[in-house]
Design an enzyme around this catalytic site. Structure first.
Site, PDB file in Angstrom:
ATOM      1  N   GLU A  70       0.819  -1.212   0.000  1.00  0.00           N
ATOM      2  CA  GLU A  70       0.000   0.000   0.000  1.00  0.00           C
ATOM      3  C   GLU A  70       0.853   1.262   0.000  1.00  0.00           C
ATOM      4  O   GLU A  70       0.563   2.222  -0.706  1.00  0.00           O
ATOM      5  CB  GLU A  70      -0.947   0.003   1.211  1.00  0.00           C
ATOM      6  N   HIS A 139     -10.937  -5.728   9.592  1.00  0.00           N
ATOM      7  CA  HIS A 139     -11.514  -5.460   8.262  1.00  0.00           C
ATOM      8  C   HIS A 139     -12.889  -4.819   8.387  1.00  0.00           C
ATOM      9  O   HIS A 139     -13.735  -4.977   7.509  1.00  0.00           O
ATOM     10  CB  HIS A 139     -11.662  -6.765   7.464  1.00  0.00           C
TER      11      HIS A 139
END
Lengths: 341, 372
Positions: A70, A139
């Protein structure tokens, strides 16, 4: 005009902006699908199928698969933005954003200011957020308050397919870095969405309901819940204004204050953890700027200050419910009644 | 034993499949005369009154305010005060059973969809209804409007005519690129529609700016224009309430747009939240803002109309009718004077700028008179 899902609305916004503007490119994990392996072109269309079909249309030059790094590809997006492209980066779960905070907070958000307004950074980071997906605590978070805290970023939290398309088009056309939050349990939600492109301006709240007694402010998935709560209490004669600010940054505080001055009561609903979230932020601003208009204490509806539980039963209790919003509305009404008496 | 008259969910417009009882204007036990408004019905497009089909006592409200039901469902009934409750119960039960059977056997109903035609001017969106071999009637909306403005009038005409309601360029589902901002240039859209549908001639119905556009078309193409019906047309006098246009263009919030739209109607309660949302959404489409601003600037400014079509209209030799609401707060009804022979001039009481929405049956009757 036809019915489209939240997922299709986002796909259509991407497609139409890519058609309109050749500098728009997509990047992210599996957005092209298959990491270049033969026979696996567009296998996924992104982890939840949002970018499906775009690869065939625009090719690998504009739909870029990235490694699971990322900090690398968000930094690349920021660099591409200052050098003339309009990248839309997909960062699967907002929970993973922590590894690229430097790229976002210290680079993308600051370029315009540190280069004396001579640089612009037209990048969008699309990301999934929210609980209810049985995806556990790593998540399921609603981390938009963290980005709202950073000057130089714009934070967009669409509440429906119609809103998602218009706000994403605006995000892509905007010259500042935008973090675009997609609630993962809303992808299959459907409604009428115009086929033509349209942009919804930032910092302009949507009045989902207009009533006289209580102002409810809600974001993202909570907007639909707030509207349901408003419809439920309407049967008991309580009429609510439901405001969807659409963007946490910039925030249309003016519309919220104007409404609270009309109703005198405020309930703020936020799916993010309760400390330093959008509910506390808005409540503080209203208490500071419209205290004299309040007929009852402000109520905040947020989850408990705990990681999102993996147990389905606990997760269902964790997420603010329509019933809790209703209860908060009734509480502001009875508090007001006591004070009046 | 008295006669019982059923009050059913009305069908306002081709697209209406269900409606909500917004409010009852009469209470149970109250006397109602024929034609009197008994309830307000909210549809996805507009709120409108249900007029009583007969005189009697409103003995039973079957659907309380707030209830949403399919078109044709029983919502209440009228009879005389002497009819026993048991008989009313039996009537309701029988009517509901019949309706349930009818619904079950009804092929899932689909509202007619507009068609997007490719024309030399770009996409023209048109909603058609009525027999293909009947005389054509083209319905032309005004500034900021759309083919939905004819949702009551079009079905009222579709039994006798092939009706075509179009979105003008810059509006609705049509191209957002204007062929020009003058009525003459915009009139090209009518020609493009007729060409695309292979129609040589049509009766023209134009509202407000659409009235000016229809007039310009009739002047340019007398052979293609069978008759002309103007509803509160633009271009027939200087005065216009540009405050309405400014407020319409500036409104960003439902509340502000509702206030602006209320100017259009004699009865402001006709403006529904759905109508307001639909217009706010339309205004966000790419190109609409620029198109509407250009049209407004070219045709209206500072309380004055910049277009003058009175002389053009006087020079036309085709059947002409003019309809104007006496309570029009956008373009004053005084401008109707002398536009048409007295028997073709219809000034309507309790009607504002939107006669086709406010009194569609009367407008349909007038069109029928001159279109034959």
């Amino acid at each position: 005009m036809s019915r489209k899902s939240f997922r299709q609305a986002i796909n259509e916004a991407l497609r139409q902006e890519m058609e309109r503007d050749p500098t728009v490119v997509l990047m992210g994990e599996d957005v092209a699908g298959g990491m270049g392996a033969a026979g696996e072109q567009d296998a996924w269309g992104g982890p939840l199928g949002v970018t499906k079909g775009l690869l065939q249309h625009f090719g690998r030059e504009r739909i870029l698969d990235t490694p699971i790094t990322e900090s690398g590809f968000i930094g690349a997006a920021a660099g591409a933005a200052v050098t003339g492209l309009r990248p839309v980066a997909e960062l699967m779960f907002v929970d993973f954003m922590g590894v690229c905070f430097d790229q976002i907070f210290n680079q993308a958000a600051k370029f315009k200011y540190m280069f004396g307004g001579k640089a612009k950074t037209p990048m969008v980071i699309r990301t999934m957020y929210g609980a209810g997906f049985r995806a556990a605590s790593q998540h399921s978070q609603c981390l938009y308050p963290i980005f709202t805290h950073i000057p130089g970023l714009k934070v967009v939290i669409p509440s429906s397919p119609y809103e998602a398309k218009g706000l994403l088009i605006q995000s892509i056309r905007d010259d500042d870095p935008v973090i675009f939050f997609e609630h993962k349990v809303m992808y299959d939600l459907e409604e009428e969405v115009p086929d033509e492109p349209y942009a919804i301006p930032f910092g302009e709240a949507n009045f989902v309901r207009e009533g006289d007694d209580v102002t409810i402010v809600a974001f993202g998935r909570m907007v639909g819940f707030a509207a349901q709560a408003a419809d439920a209490v309407a049967k008991a004669g309580i009429s609510c204004t439901v405001i969807d600010p659409r963007t946490a940054s910039p925030l249309d505080l003016g519309s919220i204050l104007e409404s609270v001055r009309e109703t005198g009561r405020l309930v703020v609903v936020d799916e993010a953890s309760p400390r330093c979230n959008l509910a506390t932020d808005i409540s503080a601003a209203v208490a500071e700027q419209a205290f004299e208009a309040l007929k009852a204490p402000i109520r905040m509806v947020s989850p408990p200050h705990a990681p999102v539980p993996f147990s389905p039963a606990l997760e269902d209790l964790y997420v603010p419910s329509v019933a809790r919003i209703e209860a908060a509305v009734r509480a502001t009404m009875s508090a007001g009644a006591r004070r009046a008496a | 034993m008295g006669d019982i008259t059923a009050l059913v969910m009305p069908k306002f417009g081709l697209a209406m499949l269900e409606g909500k009882v917004a409010a009852w204007l009469k209470a149970e036990g109250e006397q109602v005369s024929a034609g009197e408004e008994v309830a307000e019905i909210e549809t996805s497009k507009i709120t409108a009154a249900l007029e009583s089909p007969a005189a009697g006592t409103l003995r039973r409200i079957v659907a309380p305010a707030g209830e949403t039901l399919p078109v044709g469902a029983l919502i209440g009934l009228l009879t005389d005060a002497a009819t026993p409750e048991a008989e009313i119960d039996a009537f309701v039960a029988a009517a509901q059973e019949r309706f349930a059977e009818a619904m079950a056997s009804r092929v899932s109903e689909v509202a007619p969809e507009p068609t997007r035609l490719d024309t030399p001017l770009g996409t023209i969106n048109v909603l058609e209804a009525g027999p293909a071999d009947a005389a054509a009637v083209v319905l032309v909306h005004g500034f900021g409007g759309g083919l939905d403005n004819f949702l009551f009038l079009q079905p009222a005409l579709a039994g006798r005519y092939r009706t075509l309601a179009l979105d003008l360029p810059g509006h609705g589902g049509s191209t957002k690129t204007l062929p020009g901002t003058s009525p003459e240039a915009m009139a090209g859209a009518i020609g493009a529609l007729l060409d695309a549908r292979g129609l040589e001639r049509a009766h023209l119905v134009g509202h407000s700016l659409g009235g000016a556009i229809a007039t310009a078309f009739a002047a340019a193409h007398p052979g293609r224009s069978a008759s002309l019906t103007l509803i509160s047309p633009a271009g027939m006098g200087e005065e216009i309430n540009t405050g309405y246009i400014t407020a319409f263009l500036a409104a960003r919030r439902p509340k502000a747009l509702t206030a602006a739209l209320e100017t259009l109607f004699a009865d402001p309660s006709l403006v529904s939240r759905e109508m307001v949302d639909a217009i706010l959404r339309f205004r966000r489409l790419d190109g609409v803002e620029a198109a509407l601003s250009a049209l407004a600037a070219a045709n209206f400014a500072e309380g004055r109309q910049k277009i003058a079509l009175r002389a053009t209209l006087a020079g036309l030799s085709l059947p002409l009718a003019v309809i104007w609401g006496r309570e029009d707060r956008v373009i004053p009804a005084a401008q109707a004077e002398g536009l048409a022979p007295p028997e073709r001039l219809h000034l309507l009481d309790h009607v504002g700028h939107m006669a086709h929405l406010e009194q569609s049956a009367e407008v349909a009757r007038v069109i029928g008179e001159i279109a034959g």
